[in-house]
Design an enzyme around this catalytic site. Structure first.
Site, PDB file in Angstrom:
ATOM      1  N   ASP A  12     -16.138  40.707   3.842  1.00 51.76           N
ATOM      2  CA  ASP A  12     -16.044  39.486   3.591  1.00 51.76           C
ATOM      3  C   ASP A  12     -16.065  39.204   2.268  1.00 51.76           C
ATOM      4  O   ASP A  12     -17.025  39.271   1.632  1.00 51.76           O
ATOM      5  CB  ASP A  12     -17.052  38.806   4.269  1.00 51.76           C
ATOM      6  CG  ASP A  12     -16.900  37.104   4.145  1.00 51.76           C
ATOM      7  OD1 ASP A  12     -15.866  36.798   3.419  1.00 51.76           O
ATOM      8  OD2 ASP A  12     -17.899  36.433   4.308  1.00 51.76           O
ATOM      9  N   ASN A  14     -14.952  36.129   0.788  1.00 57.85           N
ATOM     10  CA  ASN A  14     -15.042  34.775   0.139  1.00 57.85           C
ATOM     11  C   ASN A  14     -16.165  34.203   0.852  1.00 57.85           C
ATOM     12  O   ASN A  14     -16.272  32.865   0.628  1.00 57.85           O
ATOM     13  CB  ASN A  14     -13.547  34.242   0.577  1.00 57.85           C
ATOM     14  CG  ASN A  14     -13.350  34.091   1.934  1.00 57.85           C
ATOM     15  OD1 ASN A  14     -14.258  34.701   2.894  1.00 57.85           O
ATOM     16  ND2 ASN A  14     -12.106  33.589   2.382  1.00 57.85           N
ATOM     17  N   ASP A  16     -17.012  33.337   3.955  1.00 53.91           N
ATOM     18  CA  ASP A  16     -16.794  32.857   5.306  1.00 53.91           C
ATOM     19  C   ASP A  16     -17.197  33.561   6.511  1.00 53.91           C
ATOM     20  O   ASP A  16     -17.054  32.885   7.757  1.00 53.91           O
ATOM     21  CB  ASP A  16     -15.434  32.185   5.487  1.00 53.91           C
ATOM     22  CG  ASP A  16     -14.269  33.397   5.530  1.00 53.91           C
ATOM     23  OD1 ASP A  16     -14.701  34.544   5.367  1.00 53.91           O
ATOM     24  OD2 ASP A  16     -13.152  33.028   5.730  1.00 53.91           O
ATOM     25  N   ASP A  20     -11.856  40.194   5.035  1.00 50.24           N
ATOM     26  CA  ASP A  20     -10.321  39.916   4.392  1.00 50.24           C
ATOM     27  C   ASP A  20     -10.002  41.008   3.301  1.00 50.24           C
ATOM     28  O   ASP A  20     -10.671  41.861   2.930  1.00 50.24           O
ATOM     29  CB  ASP A  20     -10.622  38.484   3.741  1.00 50.24           C
ATOM     30  CG  ASP A  20     -11.961  38.593   2.830  1.00 50.24           C
ATOM     31  OD1 ASP A  20     -12.144  39.492   2.279  1.00 50.24           O
ATOM     32  OD2 ASP A  20     -12.467  37.469   2.859  1.00 50.24           O
ATOM     33  N   ASP A 184       2.748  50.192  17.685  1.00 48.39           N
ATOM     34  CA  ASP A 184       2.041  50.050  18.980  1.00 48.39           C
ATOM     35  C   ASP A 184       2.621  50.029  20.286  1.00 48.39           C
ATOM     36  O   ASP A 184       3.940  49.611  20.079  1.00 48.39           O
ATOM     37  CB  ASP A 184       1.337  48.567  18.974  1.00 48.39           C
ATOM     38  CG  ASP A 184       0.355  48.269  20.000  1.00 48.39           C
ATOM     39  OD1 ASP A 184      -0.498  48.792  20.242  1.00 48.39           O
ATOM     40  OD2 ASP A 184       0.618  47.135  20.687  1.00 48.39           O
ATOM     41  N   GLU A 229       2.164  55.621  19.073  1.00 45.29           N
ATOM     42  CA  GLU A 229       0.913  55.415  19.996  1.00 45.29           C
ATOM     43  C   GLU A 229       1.473  55.450  21.524  1.00 45.29           C
ATOM     44  O   GLU A 229       2.175  54.694  21.779  1.00 45.29           O
ATOM     45  CB  GLU A 229       0.295  54.122  19.818  1.00 45.29           C
ATOM     46  CG  GLU A 229      -0.830  53.939  20.828  1.00 45.29           C
ATOM     47  CD  GLU A 229      -0.995  52.715  21.553  1.00 45.29           C
ATOM     48  OE1 GLU A 229      -2.137  52.455  22.019  1.00 45.29           O
ATOM     49  OE2 GLU A 229       0.022  51.747  21.765  1.00 45.29           O
TER      50      GLU A 229
END
Length: 476
Positions: A12, A14, A16, A20, A184, A229
């Site tokens: 993290d 920032n 929160d 990110d 995917d 995949e």
């Protein structure tokens, strides 16, 4: 060697509590020191789901992860450290809140043609091949095809406009700096037959679709990396992987784990002849994406019932096989988590940087249910301990990076003697032997060259080698 990274859970930047790009950028040194040379990012696009596989905007970053500029900085820093970055791209479906689907529901025929709608009542009998679940969902009185659940309406690539849109999406992310994609659900682009009203994999049409898209991408970046995949038998995987260049080897992952769990090297040897058959010949048509776990599977230590020696043996076997290894985030620490198809957050938990479960860069978007604080598995604790599980995994990964030639080697022979797995390989005319001891005690081996320890303990004598229990070595 790639690292499968779930941005939300990693670091993290920032404060929160959600991982990110800024946080991940700050932790690139950690990945570099681990021996990682490539990163596979799970979906980062705007999405209402925590996992990101139901996309609501293919051209933007999930605001929780930052901005496009943050992503660009991350890519630039990763490239500066010699790492390639590929993006997980779920092109098979969208979320029900995607503007295309909302417009389709409102009667816009142009967008309606981007999805598959019920045309015959008997189609409602169709079921998913793997669990017999329904594939048609109803909203506002209309049935739409959604193989992976009501929140994931499948896109209809019969629509030529949609195919061109897919090319524009891939062009956008390549231009930002991504080095390629992990596609995917690659075999699900065409998986429903209007003729029979059943779920049927149309492999030839799928392969033609992917060939068109990958050729488009290679015009933009000739060195683009593509990973498919495809959960299927090896012959089906071969069909797709020759188009992409790298194919995930799901049978290998199961073969290693299932047989190490019960310490049966004989059955593992038999399985390796089958699932790694392409590496016995002189011509390798594509690279095998080798791995032990991913976000759709139970984590390694949970699978091994908490037995670290078995988990380390699995890592050792993986890194002595040809192909391109993919390591799921947190497995180097021994994170735990049981897979549940309908609530798979257990194996997506925050990466435990701190023993407290809180601190700078620590993500806290969900509770630490499977990996609680003060359990001793945090990087804060293990990173400073020479003989920790983390340190031993790191040594195994460093061994593979130092001997990167293993990725392109030819397998000569696999045999088992006295519960010891022997793997003989060749590259550029030089033969190397890998030895994995499945025994609960040390074994004495005839000395046939210089031995290098991969994991565990090893003693060399004038004419013999003593390889301790659950240990692995390379002999040249």
């Amino acid at each position: 060697m790639f690292y499968e990274l779930f941005l939300r859970s990693f670091a993290d930047g920032n404060g929160d509590g959600i991982g990110d790009f800024k946080g991940a950028t700050e932790k690139l040194d950690y990945l570099s020191e681990l021996g990682i040379t490539g990163i596979w990012l799970l979906p980062i696009m705007k999405s209402p789901s925590y996992h990101g596989y139901t996309v609501s905007d293919f051209y933007s970053v999930n605001p929780a992860y930052g901005t496009l500029e943050d992503a660009k900085v991350f890519l630039e820093r990763a490239h500066a450290k010699g790492m390639k970055v590929i993006l997980d791209m779920p092109l098979n479906h969208t979320t029900i809140t995607h503007p295309w689907f909302l417009k389709a529901l409102s009667g816009d025929n142009r967008h309606r043609s981007k999805y598959l709608w019920l045309e015959k009542p008997e189609w409602l009998k169709a079921r998913r091949p793997w669990d017999n679940q329904k594939v048609w969902s109803k909203l506002n009185g209309e049935y739409y095809y959604a193989l992976f659940g009501p929140g994931s309406p499948d896109l209809n690539y019969e629509n030529p406009e949609l195919r061109e849109e897919a090319k524009r999406i891939l062009s956008f992310w390549l231009s930002l700096g991504f080095d390629g994609f992990r596609f995917d659900a690659a075999k699900h682009i065409f998986d429903f037959s209007k003729e029979t009203g059943k779920c049927e994999y149309q492999h030839e049409r799928n392969i033609a679709f992917w060939k068109d898209l990958t050729e488009h991408c290679r015009k933009i970046n000739p060195d683009a990396v593509f990973v498919s995949e495809v959960w299927d038998d090896p012959d089906i995987v071969d069909l797709y992987s020759t188009v992409f260049g790298i194919g995930f080897n799901f049978p290998l992952a199961y073969a290693i784990k299932e047989n190490i769990l019960v310490l049966n090297p004989g059955k593992l040897a038999e399985a390796l002849y089958h699932v790694m058959n392409r590496y016995f010949g002189d011509e390798i048509l594509y690279a095998s994406g080798t791995f032990l776990t991913n976000h759709d599977m139970t984590r390694l230590l949970s699978y091994m019932k908490g037995d670290e020696s078995k988990a380390l043996l699995a890592f050792s076997v993986l890194t002595t096989l040809p192909g391109i290894p993919f390591i799921y985030y947190g497995e180097e620490l021994g994170m735990k988590g049981e897979y549940n198809e309908f609530a798979n957050e257990a194996q997506l938990e925050p990466f435990p940087w701190f023993e407290l479960g809180s601190g700078p860069w620590q993500t806290e978007w969900k509770a630490f249910a499977s990996n609680p604080p003060f359990s001793g598995l945090s990087y804060e604790v293990q990173g400073l301990t020479i003989h920790s599980y983390f340190s031993r995994v790191k040594n195994i990964l460093h061994f593979r990076k130092k001997n990167s030639w293993i990725g392109n080697c030819k397998i000569l022979e696999i045999k088992v003697k006295n519960n010891v797995l022997f793997l003989a390989v060749e590259v550029k005319g030089e033969t190397t032997l890998f030895v994995h001891n499945f025994n609960p005690k040390a074994v004495i081996l005839e000395k046939q060259g210089h031995a290098t320890l991969i994991n565990g303990e090893l003693s060399e004598f004038e004419n013999s080698i003593s390889l301790e229990r659950m240990s692995s070595a390379m002999i040249k």
